[in-house]
Design an enzyme around this catalytic site. Structure first.
Site, mmCIF file in Angstrom:
data_model
loop_
_atom_site.group_PDB
_atom_site.id
_atom_site.type_symbol
_atom_site.label_atom_id
_atom_site.label_comp_id
_atom_site.label_asym_id
_atom_site.label_seq_id
_atom_site.Cartn_x
_atom_site.Cartn_y
_atom_site.Cartn_z
ATOM 1 N N TRP A 101 3.974 71.901 68.131
ATOM 2 C CA TRP A 101 5.279 71.279 68.173
ATOM 3 C C TRP A 101 5.158 69.868 68.701
ATOM 4 O O TRP A 101 4.436 69.598 69.659
ATOM 5 C CB TRP A 101 6.277 72.093 68.997
ATOM 6 C CG TRP A 101 7.627 71.778 68.481
ATOM 7 C CD1 TRP A 101 8.597 71.091 69.115
ATOM 8 C CD2 TRP A 101 8.119 72.048 67.172
ATOM 9 N NE1 TRP A 101 9.681 70.908 68.284
ATOM 10 C CE2 TRP A 101 9.412 71.506 67.079
ATOM 11 C CE3 TRP A 101 7.600 72.707 66.052
ATOM 12 C CZ2 TRP A 101 10.184 71.587 65.934
ATOM 13 C CZ3 TRP A 101 8.370 72.787 64.916
ATOM 14 C CH2 TRP A 101 9.641 72.245 64.865
ATOM 15 N N SER A 102 5.861 68.952 68.062
ATOM 16 C CA SER A 102 5.717 67.530 68.342
ATOM 17 C C SER A 102 6.414 67.127 69.639
ATOM 18 O O SER A 102 7.188 67.883 70.232
ATOM 19 C CB SER A 102 6.293 66.703 67.193
ATOM 20 O OG SER A 102 5.645 66.985 65.978
ATOM 21 N N MET A 103 6.125 65.890 70.051
ATOM 22 C CA MET A 103 6.782 65.314 71.210
ATOM 23 C C MET A 103 8.291 65.258 70.969
ATOM 24 O O MET A 103 8.733 64.897 69.875
ATOM 25 C CB MET A 103 6.257 63.900 71.450
ATOM 26 C CG MET A 103 4.772 63.800 71.623
ATOM 27 S SD MET A 103 4.165 62.107 71.409
ATOM 28 C CE MET A 103 5.041 61.274 72.746
#
Length: 400
Positions: A101-103
């Protein structure tokens, strides 16, 4: 295992929210979703955040150190949630991360670019943990969002988390490359995986003037940027500019398999190759890092080529180029203290000549950034352009 003491300097979720809002990563109309839909509600008990200071993934176990787990969950850091397509066992990082999961800063920047409106229907490609779908559902209602996930276990986990949170978005286990025609047309489509080919099915399943937001790049290197494509009234094409550099795991069906070095450069090939010298400096070729526009621009101009950089050995660095449609290859060897670098190339194409010409072209265009480039997608594929769809970047191929 990290400790909560190591996390003491990280901002709290509330502090991060204020920071992202002030810097513009979280648009005002997404502030409520940030507050009401915590990322922590969609993360597993054992996760592997990417530590931005060390460049490594660390293991964080909620059962062993709940404070550290919460701090990482609420941080602006990417988090790996699956290794080796689920075959990984144990708490230590695996070999290849296969779901993450991205920032939050990137997640909300992309949601701002998507520009959803009340009542719109959204198709998401890549469910991941389910958090992005939950954020969309918070704004639009769960019935207006559908997400497609290729990994059965990841899809099941996302559905469970969404149901438990009270936003029962439909999670479809399937190939997102095909879209999901059963719920079409969609006013917005967002991909949270990197692509090198954009399926025309996404255009066909969109509404006229719908928006497709997708991380896209070439095989030249890992660099990619988000393209915001607006679907034409007749739904025969979609076109729009790039916005920002990003880094996503590629769609599984488009994962890159590196060509075998010895298939391109067999024994004795270096001795038989054409040789020359270049005055281009290594920094000019490679740029400042993975989010520099240089490699992205060269990839638009030089088709069907991948490149990689060898490790430094005694002040010597070799940058290799491999043709993906034939066995053409090239290598430029940079040495400390020398103004010229030696070039070797062989095959039907002169790959270094193409790269050097592409770099000259980019400089002549006044070194355009990501936002001056754009992309058009139709039934024939993708076409990159500079400043306007009427000004295609074009392909530059030099034959031997």
């Amino acid at each position: 295992m990290t400790t909560s003491d190591e996390q003491a300097g990280r901002p709290t979720r509330e502090e991060l929210g204020r920071l992202l809002l002030n810097e513009g990563s979280v648009a005002p109309d997404w502030a409520g979703a940030y507050q009401d839909v915590p990322r922590s509600r969609f993360l597993p008990d054992v996760m592997w955040p990417h530590d931005m200071t060390t460049g490594r993934n660390v293991t964080v176990d909620k059962g062993q150190d709940p404070q550290a787990w919460q701090r990482y969950a609420d941080s602006d850091a990417p988090i790996v949630t699956q290794w080796d397509e689920g075959a990984h066992d144990g708490n230590e990082p695996g070999k290849v991360f296969s779901s993450s999961w991205s920032m939050p800063s990137l997640v909300f920047s992309m949601l701002a670019d998507l520009d959803v409106r009340p009542g719109q229907r959204v198709l998401e490609i890549g469910a991941g943990t389910g958090w992005n779908a939950a954020l969309l559902a918070h704004r639009l209602g769960a019935g207006n969002v559908v997400t497609v996930e290729v990994d059965r276990a990841v899809a099941a986990g996302a559905q469970e988390s969404l149901n438990r949170f009270g936003l029962p978005v439909e999670v479809v286990h399937g190939d997102g490359f095909l879209g999901y025609p059963e719920r079409a047309p969609y006013d917005r489509l967002i991909a949270i995986c990197g692509l090198r080919r954009i399926p025309f099915a996404w255009v066909e399943q969109s509404s006229p003037q719908g928006v497709i937001l997708v991380p896209w790049g070439t095989y030249y290197g890992p660099g990619e940027a988000t393209a915001r494509l607006v679907v034409a009234e007749d739904r025969r094409s979609a076109s729009g500019p790039f916005s920002r550099p990003v880094a996503f795991m590629r769609m599984r069906s488009q994962r890159f398999v590196w060509p075998r070095h010895d298939a391109h450069v067999p024994a004795g090939a270096m001795d038989a190759a054409d040789t020359s010298f270049t005055t281009m400096a290594e920094a000019q070729l490679r740029g400042t890092g993975p989010f520099d526009v240089t490699g992205f621009a060269l990839g638009l101009r030089v088709p069907d080529v991948a490149h990689t950089v060898d490790r430094e050995r005694d002040g010597r660095r070799a940058v290799w180029f491999y043709g993906l449609s034939d066995t053409s290859w090239a290598v430029v060897v940079f040495r400390d203290g020398r103004k010229e670098a030696k070039v070797y190339q062989s095959g039907p194409r002169r790959l270094w000549d193409e790269v050097e010409a592409a770099h000259r072209w980019w400089v002549e265009q006044k070194r355009p950034g990501f936002d001056r480039f754009g992309l058009t997608v139709d039934s024939d594929g993708e076409r990159a352009w500079l400043d306007s769809p009427d000004n295609p970047v074009g392909r530059h191929v030099v034959s031997g």
